[in-house]
Design a protein around this motif. Structure first.
Motif, PDB file in Angstrom:
ATOM      1  N   UNK A 113       0.837  -1.200   0.000  1.00  0.00           N
ATOM      2  CA  UNK A 113       0.000   0.000   0.000  1.00  0.00           C
ATOM      3  C   UNK A 113       0.872   1.250   0.000  1.00  0.00           C
ATOM      4  N   UNK A 114       1.916   1.254   0.833  1.00  0.00           N
ATOM      5  CA  UNK A 114       2.780   2.435   0.931  1.00  0.00           C
ATOM      6  C   UNK A 114       3.450   2.753  -0.410  1.00  0.00           C
ATOM      7  N   UNK A 115       3.966   1.730  -1.073  1.00  0.00           N
ATOM      8  CA  UNK A 115       4.632   1.964  -2.366  1.00  0.00           C
ATOM      9  C   UNK A 115       3.644   2.491  -3.394  1.00  0.00           C
ATOM     10  N   UNK A 116       2.465   1.868  -3.441  1.00  0.00           N
ATOM     11  CA  UNK A 116       1.469   2.307  -4.432  1.00  0.00           C
ATOM     12  C   UNK A 116       0.980   3.715  -4.111  1.00  0.00           C
ATOM     13  N   UNK A 117       0.847   4.013  -2.815  1.00  0.00           N
ATOM     14  CA  UNK A 117       0.417   5.350  -2.416  1.00  0.00           C
ATOM     15  C   UNK A 117       1.433   6.400  -2.869  1.00  0.00           C
ATOM     16  N   UNK A 118       2.708   6.138  -2.642  1.00  0.00           N
ATOM     17  CA  UNK A 118       3.752   7.085  -3.046  1.00  0.00           C
ATOM     18  C   UNK A 118       3.788   7.239  -4.562  1.00  0.00           C
ATOM     19  N   UNK A 119       3.625   6.129  -5.262  1.00  0.00           N
ATOM     20  CA  UNK A 119       3.674   6.185  -6.729  1.00  0.00           C
ATOM     21  C   UNK A 119       2.469   6.934  -7.290  1.00  0.00           C
ATOM     22  N   UNK A 120       1.292   6.703  -6.714  1.00  0.00           N
ATOM     23  CA  UNK A 120       0.095   7.407  -7.196  1.00  0.00           C
ATOM     24  C   UNK A 120       0.167   8.897  -6.892  1.00  0.00           C
ATOM     25  N   UNK A 121       0.658   9.230  -5.688  1.00  0.00           N
ATOM     26  CA  UNK A 121       0.686  10.639  -5.284  1.00  0.00           C
ATOM     27  C   UNK A 121       1.672  11.445  -6.128  1.00  0.00           C
ATOM     28  N   UNK A 122       2.773  10.806  -6.511  1.00  0.00           N
ATOM     29  CA  UNK A 122       3.798  11.540  -7.269  1.00  0.00           C
ATOM     30  C   UNK A 122       3.651  11.364  -8.772  1.00  0.00           C
ATOM     31  N   UNK A 123       2.925  10.352  -9.170  1.00  0.00           N
ATOM     32  CA  UNK A 123       2.856  10.038 -10.601  1.00  0.00           C
ATOM     33  C   UNK A 123       4.154   9.470 -11.156  1.00  0.00           C
ATOM     34  N   UNK A 286      -3.994   9.353   1.867  1.00  0.00           N
ATOM     35  CA  UNK A 286      -4.828   8.153   2.000  1.00  0.00           C
ATOM     36  C   UNK A 286      -6.042   8.246   1.076  1.00  0.00           C
ATOM     37  N   UNK A 287      -6.653   9.413   1.030  1.00  0.00           N
ATOM     38  CA  UNK A 287      -7.852   9.532   0.191  1.00  0.00           C
ATOM     39  C   UNK A 287      -7.511   9.452  -1.300  1.00  0.00           C
ATOM     40  N   UNK A 288      -6.354   9.962  -1.679  1.00  0.00           N
ATOM     41  CA  UNK A 288      -5.924   9.821  -3.075  1.00  0.00           C
ATOM     42  C   UNK A 288      -5.763   8.355  -3.449  1.00  0.00           C
ATOM     43  N   UNK A 289      -5.151   7.607  -2.537  1.00  0.00           N
ATOM     44  CA  UNK A 289      -4.979   6.167  -2.770  1.00  0.00           C
ATOM     45  C   UNK A 289      -6.333   5.455  -2.839  1.00  0.00           C
ATOM     46  N   UNK A 290      -7.213   5.788  -1.900  1.00  0.00           N
ATOM     47  CA  UNK A 290      -8.530   5.112  -1.888  1.00  0.00           C
ATOM     48  C   UNK A 290      -9.309   5.418  -3.167  1.00  0.00           C
ATOM     49  N   UNK A 291      -9.265   6.669  -3.593  1.00  0.00           N
ATOM     50  CA  UNK A 291     -10.028   7.043  -4.786  1.00  0.00           C
ATOM     51  C   UNK A 291      -9.502   6.298  -6.011  1.00  0.00           C
ATOM     52  N   UNK A 292      -8.190   6.117  -6.078  1.00  0.00           N
ATOM     53  CA  UNK A 292      -7.594   5.489  -7.261  1.00  0.00           C
ATOM     54  C   UNK A 292      -7.773   3.976  -7.254  1.00  0.00           C
ATOM     55  N   UNK A 293      -7.880   3.378  -6.076  1.00  0.00           N
ATOM     56  CA  UNK A 293      -7.851   1.909  -6.007  1.00  0.00           C
ATOM     57  C   UNK A 293      -9.131   1.262  -5.485  1.00  0.00           C
TER      58      UNK A 293
ATOM     59  N   UNK B  13     -10.703   8.841   9.959  1.00  0.00           N
ATOM     60  CA  UNK B  13      -9.762   7.822  10.437  1.00  0.00           C
ATOM     61  C   UNK B  13      -9.296   6.891   9.320  1.00  0.00           C
ATOM     62  N   UNK B  14     -10.201   6.542   8.422  1.00  0.00           N
ATOM     63  CA  UNK B  14      -9.845   5.649   7.298  1.00  0.00           C
ATOM     64  C   UNK B  14      -9.533   6.444   6.031  1.00  0.00           C
ATOM     65  N   UNK B  15      -9.851   7.740   6.017  1.00  0.00           N
ATOM     66  CA  UNK B  15      -9.889   8.487   4.749  1.00  0.00           C
ATOM     67  C   UNK B  15     -11.206   8.209   4.060  1.00  0.00           C
ATOM     68  N   UNK B  16     -11.824   9.258   3.536  1.00  0.00           N
ATOM     69  CA  UNK B  16     -13.082   9.046   2.805  1.00  0.00           C
ATOM     70  C   UNK B  16     -12.821   8.151   1.603  1.00  0.00           C
ATOM     71  N   UNK B  17     -13.786   7.331   1.279  1.00  0.00           N
ATOM     72  CA  UNK B  17     -13.628   6.446   0.124  1.00  0.00           C
ATOM     73  C   UNK B  17     -13.395   5.001   0.489  1.00  0.00           C
TER      74      UNK B  17
END
Lengths: 427, 427
Positions: A113-123, A286-293, B13-17
């Motif tokens: 999750x951490x790697x994908x989050x960093x990759x999604x946030x930075x593109x 976190x929300x950027x990751x959730x929205x994308x995945x 707490x979880x982030x929306x989504x």
């Protein structure tokens, strides 16, 4: 059942090659606090296991587990207060920048999750790690496993030399010069990722460089490294799977090395044995990751994870385990450091809190790492009733990492066995 | 605490989504057997959850969990009889070709192992899956998530159309012709992987095509597909995370569709909520994987997983749950099929045992999938106290998948609510 028969059954049921500790594997049936017992009732002092952080068979945790499993244990697509309260309690243990959390079932999943989050946030996809690290066993996370062995890159991952004072990148350099030399390797790795079009997403490190062997690090290295990462548009991921949860005597390893992560990964000790891990960050990340995945994890964020995770923090706080770790850890480290002058094989004693590494080296002038002797030592310690392991970039470090409830009396008992063992093998 | 307040806390707490079921999310606090309860004590019949397979809060499982956690819960690098016995019991539930097992903590982790095992054994990397599947959320496994949506390939993964009778690849074709048409797509995907140099490692399918919507499959498709895979040097991976553990009324979904896998992945129901998954195969395949990877999973193969996994199988066998699933499932499927003639929105009723899909379609001549109506139905069923969800390639299938302890009386109760709901929305 004899251990030999059991080992043969295990070879068939698991397939031969499933890892076992010690030349003669230990057969265990029961645990209590920092003690483990074999079928004959022989007692071993556990100085290795960080997962049962509040002690083997801790009753507060076992009761919370039983109570919740008898009440409700279901996935996270319903509203449940327990898991929300646990997420709030966990994020509150960090600074205000860490607001939201994604639970999972293992450090591997949390690092994914951490790697994908960093990759999604930075593109961007490029990740920098060290050349003697381990962050998990999946395909994506496993790329970082000791990639320094024979190579310094695997796909979009680049490895830099881990910072250390004992075998420095620039022999004879002062601490400031050495810090800059290691930071230059970070700058080069980032530049390389940018130049080849991969782009730079972030740096991931164990906050105390545990698998690297708990090196003493040039002062200020991580604070400056985090600045360099952010100046380059990347994110800092702290893998606190080993470093966190009061292991160092402070809640988080990043406080020990003096830096602030953007993403924090926790795992092993969180559930005292229940599979439980987390990736925490700002709400925006976190929300950027959730929205994308639309990330969902069947077994994670469950009422059971919540109840058990809460119970572990209860015990850590109630029993003042951070202070215990700091006090007993300082005593043990100092006692071992004192033995460095007494036993020629000990080249260094390092660590934080109840995570101590004793570096074993050849006794000639070159002081090369001596893995074989380290292995001999941990086997002899086991025969004397004390469980440790060997670790580090050269596998020559005796790794001492007991449950957080390890007491002064255990440390004293251990030192007697350690002295006898070193007397057997030293020289 | 109101559900609105809790939802707001959860969003932070979880982030929306973070996914939630139903237009008005359900707040639950307690479960028992197939029933769930909200804070006001309102009862819901759970017709969705396969993880608590032997029933919410099952006492035999909760007691085994509590007993083991109070005795010993530690990693697998010591000898422990419990986990060996559990591995033996699990493999014995398959045919003799499945000899050894690698435990992990989630279906995702177990599918990671399966893919890597197939790739290592064949020396090739190409994997074929269907175009409406889901096998997990890691980077490597997540490549297979519905890759048919807009593309039929992701890296070294190729998707083929899932086999179905309702909306066949060749309209108007007979069953034999249709089977060959789908098999041709498999042959083409394998050829494509060989021609572009990727090479073919294996086929992975959910044995009953659950995420595809439980389609009726042309007779003999999977038996012949397995032959084609092996003739091409590949391995057959059966993802039994949803299909297995008596869900169909038989132990394994591959027996329902009539094929023999080389690698079997299990997960969700194994621990009645404890994170527990497994990848099982021949001893040769498992040992090859172990030798190449030295795979280790901190929380897996633990005494806790063993005790809980054993307790779940105990209950399935003691309470004759396979027979219960077969009987109650047949009753419910037949009752729903009878309603196909009564409600125009029902285009099809399919499934195996207690895993039934009710296909909702527009009522005009084209009979296109009607996701909106399926969503409306599941929300109305929830308001009447029955929990289902929507699934399938077109998200238009009402998914009925209760705990295995679901009884005839629950089915009868459900049919009353189902009839009332369909009367509200049909036409």
């Amino acid at each position: 059942m004899s251990s030999t028969t059991l080992a043969a059954r295990r070879d068939r049921a698991f397939g031969a090659g499933a890892p076992l500790f010690y030349n003669t594997p230990l057969h265990i049936v029961r645990g209590e606090g920092v003690e483990l017992f074999d079928p004959e009732g022989r007692r071993y002092v556990d100085m290795y296991n960080n997962v049962p952080c509040v002690g083997h068979a801790n009753s507060h945790v076992a009761e919370a587990m039983a109570r919740q499993q008898s009440t409700l244990n279901v996935h996270s697509r319903y509203l449940h207060e327990g898991i929300v309260a646990f997420a709030e309690r966990l994020t509150a243990l960090h600074g205000p920048a860490i607001e939201s959390v994604i639970f999972s079932c293992s450090g591997t999943e949390a690092n994914e999750v951490a790697l994908r989050m960093a990759r999604m946030a930075t593109g961007k996809s490029g990740i920098v790690c060290t050349n003697a690290t381990y962050h998990g066993n999946s395909e994506a996370v496993g790329k970082m496993t000791r990639i320094g062995t024979g190579q310094n890159a695997a796909g979009d991952v680049r490895a830099i030399p881990f910072p250390e004072m004992l075998r420095p990148l620039v022999p004879g350099a002062g601490e400031d010069e050495l810090r800059e030399a290691y930071l230059d390797r970070l700058r080069q790795a980032i530049r390389g990722l940018e130049e080849d079009g991969t782009g730079f997403a972030g740096l991931i490190v164990c906050s105390i460089f545990a698998n690297e062997g708990l090196p003493d690090v040039p002062s200020g290295f991580m604070a400056r490294a985090a600045e360099i990462v952010r100046e380059a548009g990347g994110l800092v991921i702290a893998d606190e799977v080993q470093a966190g949860y009061c292991r160092s005597g402070q809640w988080w390893g990043y406080d020990v090395l003096g830096f602030k992560p953007d993403i924090v990964v926790t795992g092993k000790p969180m559930g005292n044995g229940l599979p439980l891990a987390a990736t925490a960050a700002s709400r925006t990340l976190v929300e950027g990751f959730r929205a994308a995945t639309r990330y969902f994890n069947t077994f994670a964020s469950s009422p059971l994870q919540a109840a058990v995770g809460m119970a572990v923090i209860d015990v850590i706080e109630r029993d003042g385990l951070a202070a215990n770790v700091a006090t007993v850890g300082a005593f043990l480290k100092s006692a071992l450091a004192e033995r460095k002058g007494r036993f020629a094989s000990i080249a260094d004693v390092r660590g934080h809190g109840l995570f101590i590494g004793v570096e074993i080296a050849r006794t000639d002038a070159a002081r090369e790492p001596d893995m074989d002797k380290a292995v001999d030592i941990i086997n002899r310690l086991k025969d004397r009733g004390f469980l440790t392991s060997n670790a580090g970039a050269y596998r020559n470090v005796v790794k001492i990492r007991p449950p957080l409830v390890f007491k002064q009396s255990h440390a004293e008992e251990f030192l007697v066995a350690f002295d006898a063992t070193m007397a057997d093998v030293d020289g």
